[in-house]
Design a protein around this motif. Structure first.
Motif, PDB file in Angstrom:
ATOM      1  N   SER A 119       0.831  -1.201   0.000  1.00 48.96           N
ATOM      2  CA  SER A 119       0.000   0.000   0.000  1.00 48.96           C
ATOM      3  C   SER A 119       0.868   1.254   0.000  1.00 48.96           C
ATOM      4  O   SER A 119       0.625   2.186  -0.749  1.00 48.96           O
ATOM      5  CB  SER A 119      -0.926  -0.011   1.205  1.00 48.96           C
ATOM      6  N   SER A 135       2.213   1.905  -3.443  1.00 54.96           N
ATOM      7  CA  SER A 135       1.348   2.455  -4.466  1.00 54.96           C
ATOM      8  C   SER A 135       1.140   3.940  -4.241  1.00 54.96           C
ATOM      9  O   SER A 135       1.124   4.720  -5.175  1.00 54.96           O
ATOM     10  CB  SER A 135       0.010   1.734  -4.459  1.00 54.96           C
ATOM     11  N   ASN A 139       4.236   5.793  -5.143  1.00 52.72           N
ATOM     12  CA  ASN A 139       4.345   5.778  -6.583  1.00 52.72           C
ATOM     13  C   ASN A 139       3.531   6.904  -7.190  1.00 52.72           C
ATOM     14  O   ASN A 139       3.960   7.601  -8.077  1.00 52.72           O
ATOM     15  CB  ASN A 139       3.771   4.459  -7.114  1.00 52.72           C
ATOM     16  N   HIS A 140       2.341   7.001  -6.655  1.00 48.67           N
ATOM     17  CA  HIS A 140       1.420   7.982  -7.171  1.00 48.67           C
ATOM     18  C   HIS A 140       1.957   9.383  -6.942  1.00 48.67           C
ATOM     19  O   HIS A 140       1.944  10.223  -7.825  1.00 48.67           O
ATOM     20  CB  HIS A 140       0.076   7.798  -6.484  1.00 48.67           C
ATOM     21  N   ASP A 188      -1.421   1.492 -13.734  1.00 43.87           N
ATOM     22  CA  ASP A 188      -0.465   1.596 -12.633  1.00 43.87           C
ATOM     23  C   ASP A 188      -0.808   0.710 -11.446  1.00 43.87           C
ATOM     24  O   ASP A 188       0.028   0.424 -10.612  1.00 43.87           O
ATOM     25  CB  ASP A 188      -0.366   3.052 -12.150  1.00 43.87           C
ATOM     26  N   ASP A 189      -2.064   0.287 -11.387  1.00 43.75           N
ATOM     27  CA  ASP A 189      -2.476  -0.608 -10.304  1.00 43.75           C
ATOM     28  C   ASP A 189      -1.622  -1.853 -10.241  1.00 43.75           C
ATOM     29  O   ASP A 189      -1.527  -2.515  -9.215  1.00 43.75           O
ATOM     30  CB  ASP A 189      -3.934  -1.035 -10.493  1.00 43.75           C
ATOM     31  N   ALA A 197       0.586  -1.820  -7.506  1.00 44.24           N
ATOM     32  CA  ALA A 197      -0.060  -1.940  -6.213  1.00 44.24           C
ATOM     33  C   ALA A 197      -0.436  -3.380  -5.928  1.00 44.24           C
ATOM     34  O   ALA A 197      -0.349  -3.864  -4.809  1.00 44.24           O
ATOM     35  CB  ALA A 197      -1.295  -1.055  -6.180  1.00 44.24           C
ATOM     36  N   LEU A 198      -0.849  -4.057  -6.976  1.00 38.69           N
ATOM     37  CA  LEU A 198      -1.307  -5.442  -6.808  1.00 38.69           C
ATOM     38  C   LEU A 198      -0.161  -6.402  -6.596  1.00 38.69           C
ATOM     39  O   LEU A 198      -0.328  -7.473  -6.048  1.00 38.69           O
ATOM     40  CB  LEU A 198      -2.059  -5.875  -8.070  1.00 38.69           C
TER      41      LEU A 198
END
Lengths: 863, 55
Positions: free
Chosen positions: A10, A13, A16-17, A75-76, A79-80
């Protein structure tokens, strides 16, 4: 960046964002990383760093993939992706090696029939294919691929199957073809290939898996129903029930029990009969006897309406045994899959020259002897053959562990799996498939993986004796009670005895525990060929290490660069054109030192007249300046002599056991670079851990004594003590040393090594452990192969061995104690058949539980 | 209690129907891959990242 790589999903992500937003505002300076960093895309720790907008990548490929994923708004994916990504290094290697033939693979998928792909036409004009996906690592990969489907016109469905790394495509042949899908996936590092293994092989495997599951389902159904009918009968016995009802229940129960023995249980009879025919002891013989006795006993009991019947225990026994078999099958399947991955380093695709001289891309598996193939630089040879045209250098490190490329020319025999590094060659295939050396090696390992270990054999023997003893006891018990109390009591007590004394727990324990351990080891990339090793590694002894490639990385690295910064740029400009271990080391180092400004300068550097002088170095002209890079001899041959100010540095370099490389520009010495092998990152840690566990350590190397001494000093400065340090050992001397240690040492002697010079010593040692990168021969000789390329795996192996042995002993102990207590109780007539029926499966369940709970090679031990 | 002669076979029959369905599923390959379908159900249309950043 390193911290980012280790952060949780988490956090990652979000960061990253943020970074993406931040990067749009400011364009930061590319960083100068003096240490290793984690690639933002693949998670690989690497020293060769490409950076852009606050993101670090290990190569331009990863940067491209990152940009592409970002572009598509996916981009997920990051995260995944599973937590702190530890990318499977072997897998990454495969991707890199496959890079060259990516285009060929895409090209090839245009003609599916020639590629040997099965296309299934559906009724509505769509096509279905199943292809292998290379580069799949975790759920995020499958998510990414499946989410791309809407962006691919004409593709109706793309479903990834993780367990065999394949994709099922449904597409409209008028609008698209698999080649287009492949070209879309290729930039992300996923390579679509025709299914690798023979299709027959794969479908048998799937078929077997289904058969196992169906058998378990049927057995579970029969066991559950037999069980509740049994409960009704026992309850009726306690509270009283009508004779007709009891009779009815017995018949139904018997039918269920017999069905369990016939349908899911028939494999045991089959293999028992086969074993009897070939006169070999097999664990299935006692099982088959127990099942047969159960059936006969129950039938008698039912027909005559007296005595006990054991259909419920019979059915549950079959269920437990089938579950055990399934676990065994699965772990073998996992080993097989991992082996396959290991052998995937040959290209799936190759270019064949047809008789008319035209070139065709074909699957490597379709090659036949006498075919001519073209092997481009960077490609691996698909199979063994003879060079018929061209000359080049081969990277044979796979075969010999040697890092110096081997030169080849027309007429030379070359072996599949080695990599062509210089110029295109044409090869006439002599052997392929199972006849090639790669195929043979695969066969050897596969066979060995299926071997029964001595412990399992011992367990079989115990189980056999156990059965004989129990049968004799049963006869004695029946005769005794018949003489005392008559036939009814005698039958009842004998039946209790036979029911409770089921040997399955003993027979099941060792193979189950070992199979589970081997399967779990394979998941950690440790291939164990011989279960005996697990037994031997359980107690500490002497462990001897080879130096090059085992304690050290086995490849050259720049340790120190003394001289002007301009020399770095010149060296990079020249050495980047070459393919030599030292050149690579220099490039790797120089790339880290080059700043953006000098990168610009570098692009304007023109290097010409590059001439490598065998064994001495290289000469070239860069932007008009004469550059010499190489040994002292090279300088002398160009009339350059070493000034006083350099000699002090040179002395230090030589003292440290490193190789000096000189750089001269226009006849003036500009720098001295010291190059040497470096320690594996986990060497000190793992040696310490092994020492703490009571193992004695030693070095046994073929390298020069002073080099060996240098490394010994370096490692010993970390508080590690070596009992033995032997350098300059020929392969024969290595064997003698190992043999001698075995005679002097009461404990296990382990040898860890790689390369052809270690093969014999690996075979002689009590336990030989081959480390990745070693040769085919050392792999054949060593019963354990560590594919993870980590020394820590050895420590893990030692831990797992002792816990495996402990688990087996525990299982044996428990079931023996359990059985002897219950048997003696049954013989004296203290156990009612009802109680026996309840207790019998419990011993089996206990063993099963213990085996699975045994924590050998647990995941959490790896980190 | 003679109802047993009817209910017992019926119970077994019902179980057998379930078993038959299960065997059919296995034979049709529904149990070939237990990994991906479990993950596929998690793929929804809402983007994970936009959700997180709005939090």
């Amino acid at each position: 960046m390193i911290a980012l790589g280790k952060s949780t999903v988490s956090e990652r992500s979000v960061e990253n964002h943020d970074e993406l937003r931040a990067s749009s505002k400011t364009c930061t300076q590319p960083r100068l990383a003096s240490h290793e960093a984690v690639c933002d895309h693949c998670g690989l720790v690497s020293t060769s760093i490409v950076s852009s907008n606050d993101h670090v990548f290990c190569c331009h490929g990863c940067m491209g993939a990152f940009a592409l994923i970002h572009q598509m708004g996916l981009d997920d994916y990051y995260a995944l992706r599973e937590g702190a990504v530890s990318v499977d290094v072997a897998g990454a290697d495969t991707i890199f090696k496959q890079k060259a033939p990516t285009l060929a693979a895409i090209e090839m998928l245009k003609d599916l029939e020639a590629a040997g792909v099965d296309v299934h036409q559906t009724s509505d004009g769509l096509c279905e294919v199943r292809l292998t996906v290379e580069g799949l690592h975790c759920a995020a990969c499958s998510w990414l691929i499946e989410r791309m489907q809407p962006t691919l016109p004409g593709v109706h469905s793309a479903q990834v199957r993780m367990n065999d790394r394949s994709i099922h495509l449904v597409y409209d042949p008028k609008k698209t073809n698999p080649s287009k899908v492949a070209s879309r996936l290729a930039p992300l590092g996923y390579l679509l290939l025709p299914q690798h293994r023979d299709r027959a092989d794969q479908s048998t495997n799937r078929h077997q898996q289904r058969e196992h599951l169906i058998a378990i389902a049927v057995a579970a159904f029969l066991a559950a129903n037999a069980m509740w009918i049994g409960v009704a009968l026992y309850a009726g016995e306690a509270t009283g029930m009508l004779i007709e009802h009891a009779y009815f229940f017995r018949w139904i129960g018997t039918i269920l029990g017999v069905m369990a023995a016939i349908f899911p249980g028939r494999v045991f009879f089959r293999s028992a009969i086969n074993a009897v025919r070939t006169r070999t002891a097999h664990v299935d013989i006692p099982i088959a006897i127990a099942l047969a006795m159960g059936i006969v006993g129950s039938l008698f009991g039912t027909i005559y309406g007296n005595g006990q019947i054991y259909f419920d225990s019979l059915a549950s026994l079959v269920l437990l045994l089938r579950i055990g078999r399934y676990i065994q099958f699965r772990s073998q399947y996992v080993v097989g899959l991992s082996l396959e991955k290991l052998f995937r380093w040959t290209n799936a695709m190759t270019t064949r020259v047809a008789e008319d001289g035209s070139l065709h891309t074909v699957a490597a598996s379709q090659l036949k002897p006498r075919d001519i193939v073209v092997v481009q630089p960077g490609e691996t040879l698909p199979s063994d053959g003879l060079v018929v045209q061209g000359r080049s250098h081969l990277n044979v490190s796979w075969l010999t562990g040697e890092s110096v490329p081997q030169s080849i020319s027309v007429g030379d025999r070359i072996v599949g799996g080695t990599m062509n590094i210089e110029s295109p060659i044409q090869v006439c295939i002599t052997e392929c498939g199972k006849q090639s050396r790669l195929g043979q090696l695969e066969e050897v390992i596969r066979n060995a993986a299926g071997d029964r270990t001595p412990l399992v054999r011992a367990a079989d023997k115990i189980a056999k004796w156990f059965v004989v003893t129990v049968l004799l006891l049963a006869v004695g018990c029946w005769v005794g009670w018949f003489w005392l109390k008559g036939p009814t009591t005698a039958t009842m007590h004998t039946v209790s005895l036979l029911t409770i004394a089921c040997p399955c727990a003993i027979a099941l324990a060792a193979p189950l525990v070992i199979t589970i351990a081997i399967g779990r080891a394979a998941r950690q990339q440790i291939w164990i060929r011989d279960g005996q090793c697990l037994e031997r590694l359980a107690k500490p002894g002497l462990i001897l290490f080879d130096k090059t490639g085992t304690l050290t990385e086995g490849n050259m690295k720049v340790q120190q660069w003394s001289g002007s910064p301009s020399s770095i740029r010149c060296a990079l400009a020249v050495e980047s054109q070459l393919n030599h271990p030292i050149a690579k080391a220099i490039c790797e180092y120089a790339r880290l030192q080059v700043t953006e400004r000098s990168q610009f300068e570098l692009q304007n550097m023109v290097s010409e007249n590059i001439r490598s002088i065998e064994g001495l170095g290289v000469s070239a002209v860069v932007n008009g300046a004469d550059i010499l890079i190489g040994s002292e001899q090279l300088l002398r041959s160009h009339n350059i002599y070493i000034a006083m100010e350099w000699s002090a540095i040179l002395e230090r370099v030589l003292q440290d056991g490193m190789t000096p490389v000189w750089i001269a520009i226009d006849g003036v010495i500009e720098a001295i670079v010291s190059v040497s092998d470096s320690l594996r990152t986990d060497t000190v840690e793992s040696l310490k851990a092994l020492q703490a566990k009571g193992w004695k350590l030693g070095i046994l190397s073929g390298d020069r004594q002073e080099v060996v001494d240098y490394w010994r000093r370096r490692i010993e400065s970390n508080g590690i003590i070596f009992e033995k340090t032997i350098g300059e050992a020929s392969p024969e001397q290595k064997v003698d040393t190992v043999r001698l240690s075995r005679e002097n040492e009461k404990h296990t002697v382990v040898f860890v090594g790689d390369g052809i010079n270690d093969a014999a010593a690996l075979a002689v040692a009590d336990v030989g452990i081959a480390i990745r990168g070693g040769s085919e021969i050392s792999l054949r000789a060593a019963p354990i192969y560590v594919a993870s390329n980590r020394l820590r795996s050895i420590e893990q192996l030692v831990d797992a061995s002792s816990s495996t042995l402990r688990t087996i002993q525990k299982c044996f102990g428990i079931s023996l104690v359990y059985n002897s207590i219950t048997i003696s109780l049954a013989v004296v007539g203290l156990i009612h058949p009802l109680i026996a029926a309840i207790f019998m499966p419990i011993s089996g369940l206990t063993v099963l539980g213990l085996a699975i709970a045994g924590n050998s090679f647990e995941k959490n031990k790896t980190s | 209690m003679s109802v047993l002669y009817i209910t017992l076979p019926i119970a077994l029959l019902m179980g057998a129907i379930g078993l038959y369905a299960c065997v059919r599923c296995i034979a049709a390959g529904q149990y070939d891959d237990l990994e991906s379908p479990a993950l596929r159900i998690l793929q929804d249309d809402v983007e994970i990242q936009s959700k997180k950043s709005s939090e």
